[in-house]
Design an enzyme around this catalytic site. Structure first.
Site, mmCIF file in Angstrom:
data_model
loop_
_atom_site.group_PDB
_atom_site.id
_atom_site.type_symbol
_atom_site.label_atom_id
_atom_site.label_comp_id
_atom_site.label_asym_id
_atom_site.label_seq_id
_atom_site.Cartn_x
_atom_site.Cartn_y
_atom_site.Cartn_z
ATOM 1 N N GLU A 1 -2.050 5.411 3.983
ATOM 2 C CA GLU A 1 -2.985 5.589 2.874
ATOM 3 C C GLU A 1 -2.624 6.825 2.055
ATOM 4 O O GLU A 1 -1.943 7.749 2.544
ATOM 5 C CB GLU A 1 -4.415 5.660 3.416
ATOM 6 C CG GLU A 1 -5.504 5.827 2.351
ATOM 7 C CD GLU A 1 -5.539 4.698 1.300
ATOM 8 O OE1 GLU A 1 -4.470 4.331 0.783
ATOM 9 O OE2 GLU A 1 -6.636 4.231 0.953
ATOM 10 N N ARG B 1 -6.721 -5.107 4.118
ATOM 11 C CA ARG B 1 -6.862 -3.752 4.646
ATOM 12 C C ARG B 1 -7.102 -3.835 6.148
ATOM 13 O O ARG B 1 -7.398 -4.894 6.701
ATOM 14 C CB ARG B 1 -8.041 -3.056 3.970
ATOM 15 C CG ARG B 1 -7.779 -2.729 2.520
ATOM 16 C CD ARG B 1 -9.058 -2.357 1.819
ATOM 17 N NE ARG B 1 -9.618 -1.089 2.302
ATOM 18 C CZ ARG B 1 -10.779 -0.616 1.905
ATOM 19 N NH1 ARG B 1 -11.519 -1.299 1.053
ATOM 20 N NH2 ARG B 1 -11.229 0.537 2.359
ATOM 21 N N HIS B 2 -6.990 -2.706 6.814
ATOM 22 C CA HIS B 2 -7.394 -2.597 8.214
ATOM 23 C C HIS B 2 -8.868 -2.995 8.320
ATOM 24 O O HIS B 2 -9.597 -3.007 7.326
ATOM 25 C CB HIS B 2 -7.226 -1.141 8.650
ATOM 26 C CG HIS B 2 -7.922 -0.200 7.706
ATOM 27 N ND1 HIS B 2 -9.270 0.070 7.788
ATOM 28 C CD2 HIS B 2 -7.468 0.475 6.623
ATOM 29 C CE1 HIS B 2 -9.601 0.884 6.811
ATOM 30 N NE2 HIS B 2 -8.532 1.156 6.091
ATOM 31 N N ASN C 1 -14.792 5.076 7.651
ATOM 32 C CA ASN C 1 -15.359 4.251 6.582
ATOM 33 C C ASN C 1 -16.886 4.266 6.712
ATOM 34 O O ASN C 1 -17.612 4.445 5.747
ATOM 35 C CB ASN C 1 -14.917 2.784 6.690
ATOM 36 C CG ASN C 1 -13.496 2.543 6.237
ATOM 37 O OD1 ASN C 1 -12.803 1.689 6.799
ATOM 38 N ND2 ASN C 1 -13.035 3.244 5.219
#
Lengths: 507, 484
Positions: free
Chosen positions: B337, B267-268, B274
């Protein structure tokens, strides 16, 4: 600025050019591809060339076809007879060779200087010797070569081919049908003796697809890359069985009536009336084995429901997502997002709504629909304005600039029937009134202002002047709403609405 | 422009009302607020009658590899598929494998058992396609004689299945040797043999089939639908593709290869949203996220990967991550996403507060649940299919993506069903290295040791959501929704 690979690159300070932006289409191909047709006359080479070119351009791969027969017609003004093609006709051979060379020169120019990525070299190329010449030419220029051979011995198919496309050719304008057919059959004979078909062993190092009996069977050898794989997939899905494709939009919706875009509203009264009329129209057309497709939005499904036939829902057929502008009126967009509004008119094809989509995105999501439409026979597609424009552009070979302005009015069915090398279009209005949702391309000039075209109470929106270089750069970054980089700095969001003073020029 | 005039329009009965399935947000016709008829769950354009895929080829030509891979792909795109390996049936029947003699063409006992096993497998095929909701069955056996293929064709005809043959032809001794090493030596047949004996026995086994082998022929078998794969994809012969699913199968088979390579998924780096516990959005990396990007850069350099391609989505956080690698990368919109629609940038608590029904529905069937004005995992899979196809074509690739996207890709490589997919663990700051081996995928989890928030929500136990008095009909909704 626009990079050579058609990708907008950010650069507030040109010196800090990011060298590592990879153009979006990179996985297509790095070096250009030369597609070379092979086959006797009347085997569908030009049909395939034109169709393939149309498809590749539509998915965004700049492609052009080069028909050697055209070059010959330009050179030898008047066609006399099949004798020109006799293998012992020295003069004829010389001219034909020159024409092939001229065509290859133009290929070189297209792929080298005009930004082309694929060139389709459409000629018989029936001898190994001729093909070797082309392979050498490609090697010198750094092109990948992919051969597309069409082999067919079915006399009915060949006869139909002649009727469809040869009789109407400039070569035979002054002939009657029987004479033309007779001459053409002799023309084919001139090639037959020297025809060296692509062979699994002798030509095993070449990349090719051999199409046998109009798609009954295929032999595929050494597919080298992504674009060749896509070409093979496409060629294996097309057919020549006569059929028609019907395109229409959903009936007028409640949001249409309010002048609002997007959303998921139901049909207005007039929309429901249209649905009933559509049902009758379809019934009267007596179409064999018609498939009906809709999007997953209420208004297309409501329209299909009136037909009382089974239908399939495709999410891919949903209307373009207008992101933050969903359910707004154009006036409201202009009021709340004046920059977005102006940007969209600047480049309607590539413009992506914030948190939404662009026409360019639509084309990508519609590709599987087009692929399945090619496989199918009679289909009615009930969709939406932007979606219908994309599909129509594919069938009618319209460029990206024209696509977002194609006219697709409500309550009108377009019947598309493949004929010869293209598509016949019949526009059938079902005579139920509806609002007009079409916006023409506004007049734009480097120093002038654009006026909102939809209604008189819309304010004018200043167009970004080409003289405002900084604005243009920021503008270009914003058009496709991509995160672009400025090396040596943190990632700059392209939020031009924060810097309105850069964007609106003095006038 | 033609105008179509109506003078006698017969009014059809008024069209049915539509209602929107609360789970999938699909509009279906209804009567009295309830769905009018069961909308078939058949995926768009997939065939109505089941398809029987039949492999053909000598031993060690990759038939089982192809069968398993194809089955995995079809299941992932939503076509219920199952493979039936006749060798497996034979192993169940003949508990202990002695030697190649079992396969000798003059071994009456052996022939009888092998025939029975084939029939048993076909019986299970029938059950799967008729009673268990299967749509495609892959019948994996040598099927090297025209006679055997004729038997299968009759079986298919009686049952109304379409048949598609997949033949693998290969004479390259290196490829065959590698095949034996990878998958035969560890087979239950050769557990008690040493390598040389196993190889020798297997080569004799192949010989047993060679004399009676009748490859698919363009003329003699011109009426059948098939693809003949030659020399592991150097060349293909494709005959009479009948429908959409066969066309997709051909396209897939023509894009896969067996060149060794690895696929890296991550993932990033941790993003600002987040950290705030918010989903979706398009924020940049947090400080720790940037640290991860640097570590990722180092990790990739240390791996010394041959010609690595790097792919990202078109969202800021993945691109920022890729930037730290200082290598060229490609942006794919398809890797964006999952779109959470009206719930974008909300915390889970806010969603539960503002959209309690949506929140509950999602836990009911996380794979099929579509956010209002957003997407479902099911939608994601459809949009990721071209990414998978290109991953199959490529060799070494690093894909920097997002949680839901990574779950979908991982499910494809690890053959995870729809129920498990939305709960696969894909933590931030962890790289998954996938290396194809034998019939599957070896997976290595490499944590780059940079702290990050945990964005994983495990599947809640049934009944743990709070039902307030205002949601009395909630359970009805939840029960009913997955019926349509």
């Amino acid at each position: 600025f626009l990079s050579s690979s058609q990708m907008w690159c950010a650069s507030i300070c040109p010196a800090s050019l990011p060298p590592f932006i990879v153009p979006l289409r990179m996985c297509m191909t790095n070096c250009p591809t030369l597609i070379v047709t092979v086959g006797l006359p009347a085997r569908g080479k030009t049909y395939i060339s034109k169709k393939l070119t149309r498809y590749l351009n539509w998915i965004g791969v700049p492609t052009k076809e080069f028909n050697v027969g055209q070059y010959r017609r330009d050179c030898v003004k008047i066609y006399k007879s099949f004798e020109f093609f006799r293998p012992d006709n020295e003069e004829g051979l010389k001219i034909r060779k020159q024409c092939a060379s001229a065509a290859l020169n133009d290929v070189q120019q297209y792929l080298g200087e005009e930004g082309g990525q694929v060139a389709v070299f459409d000629a018989t190329n029936t001898t190994r010797e001729r093909r070797e010449t082309i392979v050498r030419f490609a090697e010198q220029n750094g092109y990948k070569v992919f051969f597309v051979e069409s082999v067919c011995e079915d006399p009915d198919v060949i006869a139909e081919n002649i009727v469809q496309v040869k009789l109407g050719s400039p070569d035979y304008t002054d002939c009657n049908t029987d004479e033309a057919i007779e001459d053409f059959m002799k023309r084919i004979k001139c090639y037959e003796n020297s025809y060296q078909t692509l062979d699994e062993d002798l030509d095993r190092e070449l990349s090719f697809i051999k199409i046998i009996d109009v798609g009954r069977r295929y032999l595929v050898n050494r597919v080298l890359d992504h674009i060749q794989s896509r070409i093979v997939y496409y060629l294996m899905n097309i057919h020549i069985t006569p059929r028609s494709i019907y395109l229409c939009r959903h009936g007028e919706s409640d949001l249409n009536v309010k002048g609002r875009i997007g959303g998921d509203s139901g049909l207005s009264l007039r929309g429901k009336e249209f649905a009933r009329y559509l049902a009758k129209f379809i019934q009267d057309q007596n179409i064999k084995d018609l498939k009906v497709w809709t999007s997953q939005m209420k208004r297309t499904i409501q329209t299909a429901e009136a037909l009382s036939v089974p239908y399939e829902q495709w999410k891919a057929l949903n209307e373009i997502d207008a992101g933050v502008c969903e359910e707004m009126m154009y006036e409201e967009i202009q009021e709340n997002y004046p920059l977005e509004f102006a940007l969209r008119d600047q480049d309607k094809y590539r413009y992506r709504y914030p948190k939404g989509e662009s026409y360019e995105d639509l084309v990508q999501r519609l590709e599987p629909v087009i692929m399945e439409l090619e496989r199918q026979e009679n289909v009615l597609v009930i969709c939406h304005q932007a979606v219908m424009r994309c599909l129509l552009a594919y069938f009618l070979d319209k460029s990206a600039d024209e696509l977002p302005y194609l006219k697709c009015p409500l309550h009108t069915v377009l019947k598309l029937t493949p004929v010869a090398y293209g598509c016949k279009v019949e526009s059938i209005s079902l005579n139920v009134d509806a609002v007009n949702t079409h916006r023409d391309k506004p007049e734009v000039g480097p120093h002038c202002t654009a006026w909102g075209p939809v209604s008189s109470n819309m304010r004018s929106v200043p167009v970004l002047s080409a003289t405002c270089t900084l604005g243009l750069e920021l503008l270009s970054r914003r058009i496709s709403d991509r995160w672009l980089l400025n090396r040596g700095d943190i990632l700059k969001p392209v939020r031009l609405d924060l810097f309105p003073h850069f964007v609106f020029p003095a006038e």
